[in-house]
Design an enzyme around this catalytic site. Structure first.
Site, mmCIF file in Angstrom:
data_model
loop_
_atom_site.group_PDB
_atom_site.id
_atom_site.type_symbol
_atom_site.label_atom_id
_atom_site.label_comp_id
_atom_site.label_asym_id
_atom_site.label_seq_id
_atom_site.Cartn_x
_atom_site.Cartn_y
_atom_site.Cartn_z
ATOM 1 N N LYS A 192 0.749 -1.125 -0.087
ATOM 2 C CA LYS A 192 -0.068 0.184 0.037
ATOM 3 C C LYS A 192 0.743 1.250 -0.022
ATOM 4 O O LYS A 192 1.726 1.429 1.059
ATOM 5 C CB LYS A 192 -0.863 0.109 1.110
ATOM 6 C CG LYS A 192 -1.732 1.276 1.316
ATOM 7 C CD LYS A 192 -2.873 1.175 2.494
ATOM 8 C CE LYS A 192 -3.562 2.564 2.662
ATOM 9 N NZ LYS A 192 -4.624 2.466 3.521
ATOM 10 N N LYS A 245 -2.217 -1.507 -4.006
ATOM 11 C CA LYS A 245 -3.004 -0.290 -3.845
ATOM 12 C C LYS A 245 -2.054 0.901 -4.092
ATOM 13 O O LYS A 245 -1.032 1.219 -3.140
ATOM 14 C CB LYS A 245 -3.763 -0.505 -2.575
ATOM 15 C CG LYS A 245 -4.562 0.916 -2.108
ATOM 16 C CD LYS A 245 -5.279 0.647 -0.880
ATOM 17 C CE LYS A 245 -5.904 2.002 -0.521
ATOM 18 N NZ LYS A 245 -6.261 2.344 0.772
#
Ligand code: PBG
Length: 321
Positions: A192, A245
């Site tokens: 992330k 992400k």
């Protein structure tokens, strides 16, 4: 010329039959923002078409999604109260607990995932516990574990820690196992990034940090080998799913993780990616239907098995027509 690749493009049927990748309802996970109360449906101005909803409306939304073939949802709670230790994330009767019980009572077969992070629940807006102006990694693990156990007890199938604290997968796994919640799976937001593409989400979840930013815990967009390191750690700690992400600017990372790991890989097509396309489509600059199907296909081609996307409903509605 012996090889003429154009031979396989001569008709729409041949083109369809020789497609290497497809996007189906069962590839898509739809995010839902839950608020307290009844009969509430609050438009998120920076995310046209996406709303924060009270549970009665969430149930209607799920019914519509199920009729389109979507059976997986990731829940984000937007609580009424916030404090330094994010107690509304794990206290009895918290918003995700109530939502999960209501959804499972009506739709026992849907796959419910809960985002496990405290930034919407802390008054300072960080994803962990703040101590002397810094995020305390290990104290934060306790909160994340408590939140995960509360979700799992309420029927959540999969907990998805997104705080980017070191050791969070192990902390959740062992807390769940201690409660005998051995069937609850863990979807790690393993890679992330510290991204500006989350802007619209923070309006939705009211989760922007009051001071400072998330650069000491989320990954630097300049790094790619580090995605392997982060993901290796999470897999070793028991992650059942891994994730990249954002997705659109990180296709190289999706591809890398797909090559390196054998467990299901999720791409999170985040809020800023959604809103940019919506805005350009509103202006008539791009064809939304075509661009969205190309985008989702690209995630599959890059190696994602599953896609979390705010476009899930739009995509399936438009592929019907
Ligand atoms: C919680 C969380 C965020 C997103 C998902 N979980 C925000 C953040 O990290 O700041 C972003 C999702 C999106 O932009 O669609 N930490």
């Amino acid at each position: 010329m012996i090889r003429r690749p154009r031979r396989l493009r001569t008709s729409s049927s041949i083109r369809k039959y020789t497609q290497e990748h497809t996007v189906q309802a069962h590839d898509l996970i739809f995010p839902l923002f839950v608020v307290s109360g009844e009969n509430r449906k609050i438009e998120i101005s920076s995310m046209p078409g996406i709303h924060k909803m009270s549970i009665d409306n969430i149930l209607l939304e799920i019914e519509e999604c199920v009729s389109l073939g979507i059976e997986a949802f990731i829940l984000f709670g937007t609580p009424d109260t916030k404090d330094a230790l994010a107690s509304s994330a794990y206290a009895d009767g918290n918003i995700i607990e109530i939502a999960s019980k209501a959804i499972k009572a009506k739709f026992p077969e849907v796959w419910l995932i809960a985002d496990i992070c405290v930034c919407s629940y802390t008054d300072h807006g960080h994803c962990g516990v703040l101590k002397n102006g810094k995020i305390d990694n290990d104290l934060s693990l306790d909160l994340l574990a408590k939140m995960a156990v509360s979700c799992a007890k309420a029927g959540i199938d999969t907990v998805a820690p997104s705080a980017m604290m070191d050791g969070q997968i192990e902390a959740l796994r062992s807390a769940l196992d201690k409660e005998n919640l051995v069937e609850t799976s863990v979807m790690s937001y393993s890679a992330k990034y510290f991204s500006s593409f989350y802007g619209p989400f923070r309006e939705a979840a009211d989760s922007a940090p009051q001071e400072g930013d998330r650069s000491t815990y989320q990954m630097d967009p300049a790094n790619s080998k580090e995605a392997i390191v982060e993901t290796e750690l999470d897999v070793a700690q028991g992650a059942d799913f891994i994730m990249v992400k954002p997705a659109m600017s990180y296709m190289d990372i999706i591809s890398k993780l797909n090559d390196a790991f054998d467990i299901p890989l999720v791409a999170y097509n985040v809020s800023g990616e959604y809103s940019m396309i919506k805005a350009a489509a509103e202006k008539g600059w791009v064809d939304e239907k075509k661009i969205v199907s190309e985008l989702l296909l690209s995630f599959k081609r890059a190696g994602a098995n599953l896609i979390i996307t705010y476009f899930a409903k739009d995509f399936l509605n438009s592929s019907k027509s």
